[in-house]
Design a protein around this motif. Structure first.
Motif, PDB file in Angstrom:
ATOM      1  N   MET A 162       3.515  -7.399  -7.762  1.00 20.94           N
ATOM      2  CA  MET A 162       3.296  -6.145  -8.496  1.00 20.94           C
ATOM      3  C   MET A 162       4.115  -4.975  -7.971  1.00 20.94           C
ATOM      4  SD  MET A 162      -0.770  -5.669  -8.896  1.00 20.94           S
ATOM      5  CE  MET A 162      -1.813  -7.045  -9.238  1.00 20.94           C
ATOM      6  N   THR A 163       4.487  -5.008  -6.701  1.00 19.47           N
ATOM      7  CA  THR A 163       5.099  -3.827  -6.081  1.00 19.47           C
ATOM      8  C   THR A 163       6.439  -4.194  -5.438  1.00 19.47           C
ATOM      9  OG1 THR A 163       4.068  -4.227  -3.936  1.00 19.47           O
ATOM     10  CG2 THR A 163       2.798  -2.901  -5.506  1.00 19.47           C
ATOM     11  N   THR A 164       7.169  -3.155  -5.025  1.00 16.78           N
ATOM     12  CA  THR A 164       8.408  -3.418  -4.290  1.00 16.78           C
ATOM     13  C   THR A 164       8.118  -3.241  -2.791  1.00 16.78           C
ATOM     14  OG1 THR A 164       8.935  -1.114  -4.698  1.00 16.78           O
ATOM     15  CG2 THR A 164       9.999  -2.720  -6.106  1.00 16.78           C
ATOM     16  N   MET A 165       8.825  -3.978  -1.978  1.00 21.24           N
ATOM     17  CA  MET A 165       8.576  -3.947  -0.535  1.00 21.24           C
ATOM     18  C   MET A 165       9.496  -2.924   0.154  1.00 21.24           C
ATOM     19  SD  MET A 165       6.147  -6.356   0.163  1.00 21.24           S
ATOM     20  CE  MET A 165       5.219  -5.638  -1.156  1.00 21.24           C
ATOM     21  N   LEU A 207       0.818  -1.220   0.000  1.00 18.33           N
ATOM     22  CA  LEU A 207       0.000   0.000   0.000  1.00 18.33           C
ATOM     23  C   LEU A 207       0.847   1.263   0.000  1.00 18.33           C
ATOM     24  CD1 LEU A 207      -3.005  -1.208   2.110  1.00 18.33           C
ATOM     25  CD2 LEU A 207      -3.163  -0.094  -0.101  1.00 18.33           C
ATOM     26  N   TYR A 208       2.024   1.222   0.647  1.00 20.69           N
ATOM     27  CA  TYR A 208       2.861   2.431   0.593  1.00 20.69           C
ATOM     28  C   TYR A 208       4.049   2.277  -0.360  1.00 20.69           C
ATOM     29  CZ  TYR A 208       5.155   0.128   4.696  1.00 20.69           C
ATOM     30  OH  TYR A 208       5.757  -0.747   5.559  1.00 20.69           O
ATOM     31  N   ALA A 209       3.985   1.282  -1.246  1.00 21.18           N
ATOM     32  CA  ALA A 209       5.080   1.097  -2.218  1.00 21.18           C
ATOM     33  C   ALA A 209       5.102   2.255  -3.209  1.00 21.18           C
ATOM     34  CB  ALA A 209       4.895  -0.216  -2.971  1.00 21.18           C
ATOM     35  N   GLU A 210       6.285   2.565  -3.681  1.00 30.04           N
ATOM     36  CA  GLU A 210       6.461   3.623  -4.683  1.00 30.04           C
ATOM     37  C   GLU A 210       5.720   3.300  -5.970  1.00 30.04           C
ATOM     38  OE1 GLU A 210      10.647   5.989  -5.239  1.00 30.04           O
ATOM     39  OE2 GLU A 210      10.666   3.826  -5.263  1.00 30.04           O
ATOM     40  N   ASN A 211       5.673   1.985  -6.301  1.00 30.54           N
ATOM     41  CA  ASN A 211       5.061   1.575  -7.558  1.00 30.54           C
ATOM     42  C   ASN A 211       3.708   0.898  -7.343  1.00 30.54           C
ATOM     43  OD1 ASN A 211       6.099  -0.636  -6.310  1.00 30.54           O
ATOM     44  ND2 ASN A 211       7.124  -1.502  -8.095  1.00 30.54           N
ATOM     45  N   ALA A 212       2.973   1.328  -6.297  1.00 33.55           N
ATOM     46  CA  ALA A 212       1.608   0.821  -6.083  1.00 33.55           C
ATOM     47  C   ALA A 212       0.745   1.255  -7.268  1.00 33.55           C
ATOM     48  CB  ALA A 212       1.045   1.397  -4.792  1.00 33.55           C
ATOM     49  N   ASN A 213      -0.328   0.526  -7.523  1.00 35.01           N
ATOM     50  CA  ASN A 213      -1.255   0.924  -8.590  1.00 35.01           C
ATOM     51  C   ASN A 213      -2.673   0.690  -8.073  1.00 35.01           C
ATOM     52  OD1 ASN A 213      -2.276  -1.787  -9.490  1.00 35.01           O
ATOM     53  ND2 ASN A 213      -0.093  -2.121  -9.886  1.00 35.01           N
ATOM     54  N   PRO A 214      -3.689   1.144  -8.790  1.00 30.11           N
ATOM     55  CA  PRO A 214      -5.055   1.012  -8.240  1.00 30.11           C
ATOM     56  C   PRO A 214      -5.454  -0.434  -7.959  1.00 30.11           C
ATOM     57  CG  PRO A 214      -5.032   2.529 -10.111  1.00 30.11           C
ATOM     58  CD  PRO A 214      -3.670   1.920 -10.051  1.00 30.11           C
ATOM     59  N   VAL A 215      -4.950  -1.382  -8.758  1.00 26.70           N
ATOM     60  CA  VAL A 215      -5.314  -2.793  -8.529  1.00 26.70           C
ATOM     61  C   VAL A 215      -4.591  -3.330  -7.295  1.00 26.70           C
ATOM     62  CG1 VAL A 215      -5.249  -5.115  -9.515  1.00 26.70           C
ATOM     63  CG2 VAL A 215      -5.799  -3.158 -10.971  1.00 26.70           C
TER      64      VAL A 215
END
Ligand code: NAD
Length: 354
Positions: A230-233, A177-185
């Protein structure tokens, strides 16, 4: 919100009894000679045999935590001279991790049947440990083609493994949720994943609604695996990788203990993400979310102190220092000195706000 969204092709079957469709899924890939991979304690030949019958298959049960290079070599030696055409990983992140390492070397497709909540089955992330150093990377050859999530396989998972494993999945959702590369999905999956795990974890371990609750936690863990891919941790994973890699602390247990402390540390930052995280925990305040994550530890009977996992107090400073090398993005910037109190609280098992 600017974003990049990709969705690799992948087939997920979810439901009680889907394990019995394993043979059909192997044949659907055009395969007929599977190599089954598992850990020694997971060896359940009878069940696997009936799910694969009448296919001839091999069974290698030497998977180990963090995929030691020696276990990859042992498995490759086992494969030598036999013509397996796919890899079937039955178990947690250790079995799936071994399948990934073998897929990189052999090019064979992976079918994953997870039995923990770790989420590796949804990601192209691989890792191999050699000489005490774990190397990781992303490679599409390591991404399982098919995943069979069968909640019935979780009924026998010991509560001591299941509880902390689900906290590991919870951490994927939180950090996505706070990843730099979060997206709407990823945002939608992550918030729902938190809610499903928080609301159902305790009852999934024991009690009259255990089966229904396991299904909900597993759905949350699937979402955790999706967002991990999908995202980085962030800081949480950086700390857990440091504590696991350099101090040999167990993977899921460490994730469970560290999570409340990172939630408290990041609480005032990434406001929009924190609101979603708090909502997933059933509160409006990030502070309360950290407190609830801490309370979950006793609710599931897990340890709440790094000292009880074998960490030594004299290594805390070194851990803080190591965690600031090759930093992962985190909404709150941090120095080794700032990580000191966080690690101390996690070490002694204090409530994060104290
Ligand atoms: P694990 O696979 O080692 O399983 C933990 C223990 O539970 C093992 O002893 C196993 O034999 C036992 N077990 C598993 N399922 C069982 C069942 N149904 N019944 C009885 N016993 C069962 O641990 P894990 O937490 O699932 O995975 C941790 C590993 O996965 C670590 O190496 C971690 O780095 C990796 N991981 C990788 C990713 C990724 O995306 N690459 C994601 C998460 C974790």
């Amino acid at each position: 919100m600017d974003f990049l969204f990709t969705m690799p092709e992948k087939r997920v079957l979810f439901g009680s009894g889907v394990f019995s469709r394993l043979k059909d899924e192997i044949e659907r890939l055009g395969c007929a000679a599977p190599l089954v991979l598992s850990t020694p304690s997971m060896r359940s030949g009878e069940k696997i045999g009936s799910a694969l019958s009448p296919l001839k298959y091999g069974l290698f049960d030497g998977a180990r935590m963090h995929v030691p290079a020696e276990s990859v070599e042992e498995a490759l030696a086992f494969m030598e001279g036999r013509s397996f055409d796919c890899l079937v990983a039955v178990g947690g992140g250790s079995s799936i991790g071994l399948a990934k390492a073998l897929a990189l070397r052999s090019g064979l497709p992976i079918i994953a049947v997870p039995t923990t909540y770790a989420g590796s089955e949804m990601t192209p992330i691989w890792g191999i440990t050699e000489g005490g150093v774990k190397t990781t990377g992303r490679d599409d050859r390591a991404l399982p083609k098919v995943v069979l999530y069968d909640p019935e396989l979780y009924a026998s998972l010991p509560a001591s493994v299941a509880g902390v494993s689900a906290m590991n999945a919870l951490a994927h959702c939180v950090e996505a949720l706070y990843a730099e590369n979060a997206n709407p999905v990823s945002d939608l999956f992550a918030e729902e994943g938190i809610r499903l795990i928080v609301d159902n974890l305790t009852s999934s371990l024991t009690g009259p609604y255990k089966s229904e609750a396991i299904e909900c936690v597993l759905r949350g863990a699937w979402m955790g695996g999706m967002v991990l891919a999908m995202t980085t941790m962030g800081l949480h994973h950086k700390l857990c990788h440091t504590l696991g890699g350099s101090f040999d602390l167990p993977h899921a247990e460490t994730h469970a203990i560290v999570l409340p402390h990172v939630l408290a540390f990041n609480g005032e930052y990434a406001e929009a993400a924190m609101r979603k995280i708090a909502r997933g925990f059933g509160t409006s305040s990030p502070k309360d979310a950290a407190g609830r994550a801490y309370e979950m530890l006793s609710g599931i009977g897990a340890k709440n102190a790094l000292k009880d996992l074998g960490m030594r107090v004299e290594d805390l400073e070194k851990a803080a220092d190591l965690a600031t090398r090759n930093k992962y993005y985190n909404p709150r910037p941090f120095t080794a000195a700032e990580l000191g109190p966080l690690l101390e609280n996690a070490f002694w098992g204090r409530c994060p706000e104290s």
